[in-house]
Design a protein around this motif. Structure first.
Motif, PDB file in Angstrom:
ATOM      1  N   GLN A  52       0.868  -1.178   0.000  1.00  0.00           N
ATOM      2  CA  GLN A  52       0.000   0.000   0.000  1.00  0.00           C
ATOM      3  C   GLN A  52       0.905   1.229   0.000  1.00  0.00           C
ATOM      4  O   GLN A  52       1.754   1.379   0.881  1.00  0.00           O
ATOM      5  CB  GLN A  52      -0.929  -0.021   1.216  1.00  0.00           C
ATOM      6  N   ILE A  99       1.522   5.501  -0.626  1.00  0.00           N
ATOM      7  CA  ILE A  99       1.007   6.869  -0.693  1.00  0.00           C
ATOM      8  C   ILE A  99       2.022   7.741  -1.413  1.00  0.00           C
ATOM      9  O   ILE A  99       3.209   7.739  -1.077  1.00  0.00           O
ATOM     10  CB  ILE A  99       0.734   7.444   0.711  1.00  0.00           C
ATOM     11  N   MET A 147       2.702  11.496  -1.804  1.00  0.00           N
ATOM     12  CA  MET A 147       2.280  12.758  -1.192  1.00  0.00           C
ATOM     13  C   MET A 147       2.380  13.946  -2.138  1.00  0.00           C
ATOM     14  O   MET A 147       1.821  15.013  -1.854  1.00  0.00           O
ATOM     15  CB  MET A 147       3.101  13.024   0.074  1.00  0.00           C
ATOM     16  N   LYS A 176      -2.525   5.548  -3.201  1.00  0.00           N
ATOM     17  CA  LYS A 176      -3.289   6.773  -2.964  1.00  0.00           C
ATOM     18  C   LYS A 176      -2.362   7.941  -3.295  1.00  0.00           C
ATOM     19  O   LYS A 176      -1.272   8.051  -2.730  1.00  0.00           O
ATOM     20  CB  LYS A 176      -3.764   6.860  -1.514  1.00  0.00           C
ATOM     21  N   ASN A 228      -1.300  17.852   1.229  1.00  0.00           N
ATOM     22  CA  ASN A 228      -0.872  16.586   1.834  1.00  0.00           C
ATOM     23  C   ASN A 228      -0.692  16.679   3.352  1.00  0.00           C
ATOM     24  O   ASN A 228      -0.661  15.658   4.040  1.00  0.00           O
ATOM     25  CB  ASN A 228       0.403  16.050   1.171  1.00  0.00           C
ATOM     26  N   THR A 277      -3.422  13.464   3.784  1.00  0.00           N
ATOM     27  CA  THR A 277      -2.711  12.192   3.663  1.00  0.00           C
ATOM     28  C   THR A 277      -3.287  11.169   4.637  1.00  0.00           C
ATOM     29  O   THR A 277      -3.397  11.452   5.833  1.00  0.00           O
ATOM     30  CB  THR A 277      -1.207  12.384   3.947  1.00  0.00           C
ATOM     31  N   TRP A 296      -1.595   3.702   7.194  1.00  0.00           N
ATOM     32  CA  TRP A 296      -2.087   2.930   6.050  1.00  0.00           C
ATOM     33  C   TRP A 296      -0.976   2.394   5.150  1.00  0.00           C
ATOM     34  O   TRP A 296      -1.102   1.327   4.563  1.00  0.00           O
ATOM     35  CB  TRP A 296      -3.027   3.814   5.214  1.00  0.00           C
ATOM     36  N   ALA A 297       0.148   3.100   5.048  1.00  0.00           N
ATOM     37  CA  ALA A 297       1.109   2.845   3.974  1.00  0.00           C
ATOM     38  C   ALA A 297       2.277   1.951   4.380  1.00  0.00           C
ATOM     39  O   ALA A 297       2.777   2.006   5.505  1.00  0.00           O
ATOM     40  CB  ALA A 297       1.658   4.165   3.440  1.00  0.00           C
ATOM     41  N   VAL A 329       5.985   5.454   1.309  1.00  0.00           N
ATOM     42  CA  VAL A 329       5.538   6.827   1.067  1.00  0.00           C
ATOM     43  C   VAL A 329       6.519   7.503   0.120  1.00  0.00           C
ATOM     44  O   VAL A 329       7.734   7.508   0.367  1.00  0.00           O
ATOM     45  CB  VAL A 329       5.436   7.636   2.381  1.00  0.00           C
ATOM     46  N   ALA A 331       1.655   8.404   8.161  1.00  0.00           N
ATOM     47  CA  ALA A 331       1.032   7.603   7.108  1.00  0.00           C
ATOM     48  C   ALA A 331       1.459   6.142   7.155  1.00  0.00           C
ATOM     49  O   ALA A 331       0.733   5.254   6.696  1.00  0.00           O
ATOM     50  CB  ALA A 331       1.373   8.196   5.740  1.00  0.00           C
TER      51      ALA A 331
END
Length: 290
Positions: free
Chosen positions: A135, A137, A139, A160, A192, A196, A200-201, A204, A222
């Motif tokens: 997962q 992200i 930013m 994301k 961000n 953000t 979850w991540a 990054v 994050a």
């Protein structure tokens, strides 16, 4: 016997010489290399050539196949919305173009939005080091410069992408669509520092030179609290002034993230920006403290 075929630059140089507008002593300053984003070519002219820049631009447009526009670099990328410093010299003033790279399609306005072809190797590296099921992200997503290739090449990875510039965000949405990523890439419009996702991540991405400690704090927020992850920060450095975010990260962990610890950092030069100045990326590996 047929004469050897001219290279594009040889053709351009010959055209400039034949037209006779440029002083002979300046011919050697014509750029031998250029960058290409879709159908837009980007050259960097020495300031001594600027009085003839439109004519030179027209020669490059005629000499390089499949280009519709020639721009020149006149400054650096500025502000948090990352506006590049370019101007159109010749050709079509509409600089929206389709750029293809690494099996991906990128719609972009090459004049108004940043997309560095010099980051090609970094995009390749991110594809290589990402594992299925991650997962991620991004930013500073822009049009998906760093994160779209990961999503294209890793069908089980969730991404994301956060973008504050509404114009760039419109291209990010389009690139998600044309690369068929709607099921696994979620665009997020906003700052961000406030938009953000938290906890979850696994990874990054922070593809922006002027990071702040607050943005680094958001990146740590994050990461998954139960395991940590990797944060990729970008910046500029010189041999005389080496730089990384290690001390800032250690201070943030000590003050606000007692459940994390810094495992290691690795710095890699991506490209040269100017003589003695390099664009680097730091891979910052954060783990859960035992």
């Amino acid at each position: 016997m047929l004469s050897p075929r001219k290279t594009p630059f040889e053709y351009i140089k010959q055209s400039v010489e034949n037209e006779g507008y440029l002083p002979t002593e300046l011919i050697a300053r014509l750029p031998k290399h250029w960058r290409r984003i879709g159908t837009v070519g980007i050259i960097e002219l020495h300031t001594s050539l600027w009085p003839w820049k439109e004519k030179i631009g027209q020669n490059y447009l005629s000499g390089i196949s499949e280009l519709s526009t020639i721009m020149q670099k006149v400054g650096v990328t500025t502000t948090t919305i990352r506006t590049p410093g370019y101007e159109v010299l010749a050709g079509n003033p509409d600089t929206v173009t389709l750029h293809k790279e690494l099996g991906c399609k990128f719609w972009i306005d090459a004049l108004r939005l940043t997309f560095s072809t010099g980051n090609h190797a970094e995009r390749q590296r991110l594809i290589k080091i990402t594992t299925e099921g991650e997962q991620i992200i991004d930013m500073f997503a822009c049009v998906g410069n760093l994160s779209v290739p990961i999503s294209v090449h890793h069908p089980t990875v969730e991404v994301k992408g956060v973008e504050i510039n509404s114009y760039a965000y419109s291209f990010l949405e389009k690139n998600i669509q044309v690369n068929h990523l709607k099921e696994r890439y979620q665009p997020i419009f906003g700052d961000n520092q406030t938009h953000t996702p938290i906890n979850w991540a696994d990874r990054v991405l922070m593809g922006y030179f002027e990071l702040t400690p607050r943005q680094l704090e958001v990146a740590l927020q994050a990461l998954k609290q139960d395991q940590g992850g990797i944060v990729h920060t970008h910046g500029l450095t010189t041999a005389r002034q080496p730089f990384n975010w290690r001390q800032t990260i250690e201070k943030l962990i000590l003050e606000k993230f007692p459940y994390f610890q810094l495992k290691d950092t690795k710095q890699r030069v991506i490209k040269s920006i100017a003589p003695g100045v390099h664009h680097f990326v730091d891979d910052i590996h954060i783990i859960r403290k035992n």
